[in-house]
Scaffold this active site. Structure first.
Site, PDB file in Angstrom:
ATOM      1  N   LYS A  75     -10.780  -4.046  -4.283  1.00 49.12           N
ATOM      2  CA  LYS A  75     -11.984  -3.183  -4.316  1.00 49.12           C
ATOM      3  C   LYS A  75     -11.642  -2.004  -4.630  1.00 49.12           C
ATOM      4  O   LYS A  75     -12.363  -1.278  -5.590  1.00 49.12           O
ATOM      5  CB  LYS A  75     -12.293  -2.923  -2.686  1.00 49.12           C
ATOM      6  CG  LYS A  75     -13.033  -3.736  -2.321  1.00 49.12           C
ATOM      7  CD  LYS A  75     -13.629  -3.166  -0.858  1.00 49.12           C
ATOM      8  CE  LYS A  75     -13.322  -3.882   0.401  1.00 49.12           C
ATOM      9  NZ  LYS A  75     -12.040  -3.850   0.822  1.00 49.12           N
ATOM     10  N   LYS A 129       0.661  -1.047  -0.034  1.00 49.90           N
ATOM     11  CA  LYS A 129       0.021   0.012   0.011  1.00 49.90           C
ATOM     12  C   LYS A 129       0.869   1.167  -0.186  1.00 49.90           C
ATOM     13  O   LYS A 129       0.439   2.267  -0.553  1.00 49.90           O
ATOM     14  CB  LYS A 129      -0.993   0.068   1.390  1.00 49.90           C
ATOM     15  CG  LYS A 129      -1.828  -1.258   1.204  1.00 49.90           C
ATOM     16  CD  LYS A 129      -3.320  -0.932   0.936  1.00 49.90           C
ATOM     17  CE  LYS A 129      -4.144  -2.104   0.769  1.00 49.90           C
ATOM     18  NZ  LYS A 129      -5.575  -2.215   0.347  1.00 49.90           N
ATOM     19  N   LYS A 153      -3.829  -9.093  -7.430  1.00 50.14           N
ATOM     20  CA  LYS A 153      -5.036  -9.534  -6.643  1.00 50.14           C
ATOM     21  C   LYS A 153      -6.358  -8.791  -7.132  1.00 50.14           C
ATOM     22  O   LYS A 153      -5.917  -7.619  -7.418  1.00 50.14           O
ATOM     23  CB  LYS A 153      -4.707  -9.240  -5.116  1.00 50.14           C
ATOM     24  CG  LYS A 153      -5.796  -9.799  -4.201  1.00 50.14           C
ATOM     25  CD  LYS A 153      -5.474  -9.336  -2.724  1.00 50.14           C
ATOM     26  CE  LYS A 153      -6.170  -8.043  -2.570  1.00 50.14           C
ATOM     27  NZ  LYS A 153      -6.361  -7.760  -0.921  1.00 50.14           N
TER      28      LYS A 153
END
Ligand code: AQP
Length: 341
Positions: free
Chosen positions: A209, A124, A206
């Site tokens: 969202k 992140k 991956k």
């Protein structure tokens, strides 16, 4: 999955499950197949608590309006996909103040080096180099607080969260050894198929969202024609065999999705599509997703029409969760040596 390390401090009760999902974007088929689809049925065997992890959501930049809407949408979606608020404790994380309180306390029993090793923090940080905030670093400690507050035995998660559950176990063991048995040491539980669903447009990444408007993520509230389009455009390879293998990431991902949707194995899906071409196979996976998600979308729309009822469910869930959380928090304060009034 067997947990040899559980130090259960309350022998009377059924085993407990805790899991949560953060309202950072539109929930995906990855969230659903990796974790959420197993949540409703766990109430048969366990006492279950599920939360919308809104406190976790602000570790990435998010507009107030978006946070509010995402949180309500996710809460309603959890009910729509089968979590019965009468049989489970369903609540919004920020409605129970004990999560932030315990997080602060646990920070002092978490080593900087341990938190630095978390791969999600590293990933992140790379994605948003101008917003590497302390909250993002502290994310796994807040997650440990979420789990330990409820003395959860089992934490059903996708692959990417297992490292955080491991850190939670380390923190719990450290606290238990430093004082006396206080926290149940939980185990993470991942499904056989679907623990990591990959993006349809890049099957090495991956499905997430916050992946925006691209065709890589299938969102749970996508209309059927959008779901079909995304599956038809899914990246595959220049071979023709519907077979799972290391060098066929796209097809392997689609077979996994099909197996997880139909509660079957990848091997049996391979047999089913032995003679199918890629176009037919992709359309069949798309149809399976459409059929699974259709009733969820319909129930969701009905639930969103009655915001008052949704608020009542939130209130009731928060009250029940807060009662359990308080018991743990009081115990923790006492053990550390705080003066209690
Ligand atoms: N692609 C995935 N495959 C299988 N399981 C997945 N999960 C997430 N993505 C996949 C599982 O879904 C649960 C809820 O996830 P979360 O919202 O708590 O956090 P996350 O893992 O960071 O989810 P996202 O979708 O990747 O969100 P963004 O893009 O906002 O970071 C977890 O159990 C997770 O393992």
């Amino acid at each position: 999955m067997e947990n040899k390390n559980v130090q259960n401090t309350d022998t009377e009760r059924r085993k407990r499950v805790f899991s949560a999902i953060k309202p950072t974007g539109n929930p995906t088929l990855g969230n659903y197949l990796g974790a959420m689809q197993y949540w409703p049925q766990m109430a048969d065997e366990y006492d279950c608590l599920y939360a919308v992890a809104d406190l976790h959501a602000i570790t990435v930049a998010i507009e107030p309006k978006e946070l509010r809407e995402n949180s309500k949408r996710l809460f309603a979606l959890l009910i729509a996909m089968g979590i019965d608020p009468e049989k489970n404790i369903l609540f919004m994380q920020s409605h129970v103040g004990a999560h932030s309180e315990l997080c602060w306390l646990l920070n002092n029993y978490t080593m900087f080096g341990e938190a630095s090793r978390m791969t999600q923090f590293k990933d992140k940080s790379k994605k948003a180099p101008d917003n590497i905030n302390v909250g993002l670093f502290d994310y796994p400690v807040l997650m440990a607080a979420d789990i330990l507050l409820y003395q959860a035995d089992v934490v059903p998660v996708g692959d990417d969260q297992l490292q955080h559950v491991e850190l939670c176990r380390t923190i719990a063991n450290r606290f238990n050894n430093r004082y006396s048995p206080t926290f149940t040491v939980p185990v993470g539980k991942t499904p056989k198929y679907g623990a990591r669903i990959f993006s349809l447009s890049d099957p090495t990444a991956k499905m997430g969202k916050s992946d925006g408007a691209g065709d890589g993520s299938v969102f749970l509230l996508d209309p059927p024609e959008v779901i079909m389009r995304k599956f038809k455009r899914a990246v595959t390879d220049c071979d023709t065999k519907v077979k799972a293998s290391k060098d066929k990431a796209g097809i392997t991902n689609l077979l996994t999705i099909y197996a997880a949707l139909n509660n079957t194995t990848v091997e049996s899906a391979e047999r089913e599509f032995e003679n199918a071409d890629y176009a037919t196979f992709k359309a069949r996976v798309g149809e399976a997703a459409v059929e699974r998600l259709r009733p969820i979308r319909e129930r969701y729309e009905a639930l969103r029409r009655d915001e008052g009822a949704l608020c009542e469910i939130m209130n009731a869930g928060a009250e029940k969760a807060a009662r359990i959380a308080k018991r743990t928090l009081d115990k923790v304060y006492k053990k550390i040596g705080f003066v209690r009034i």
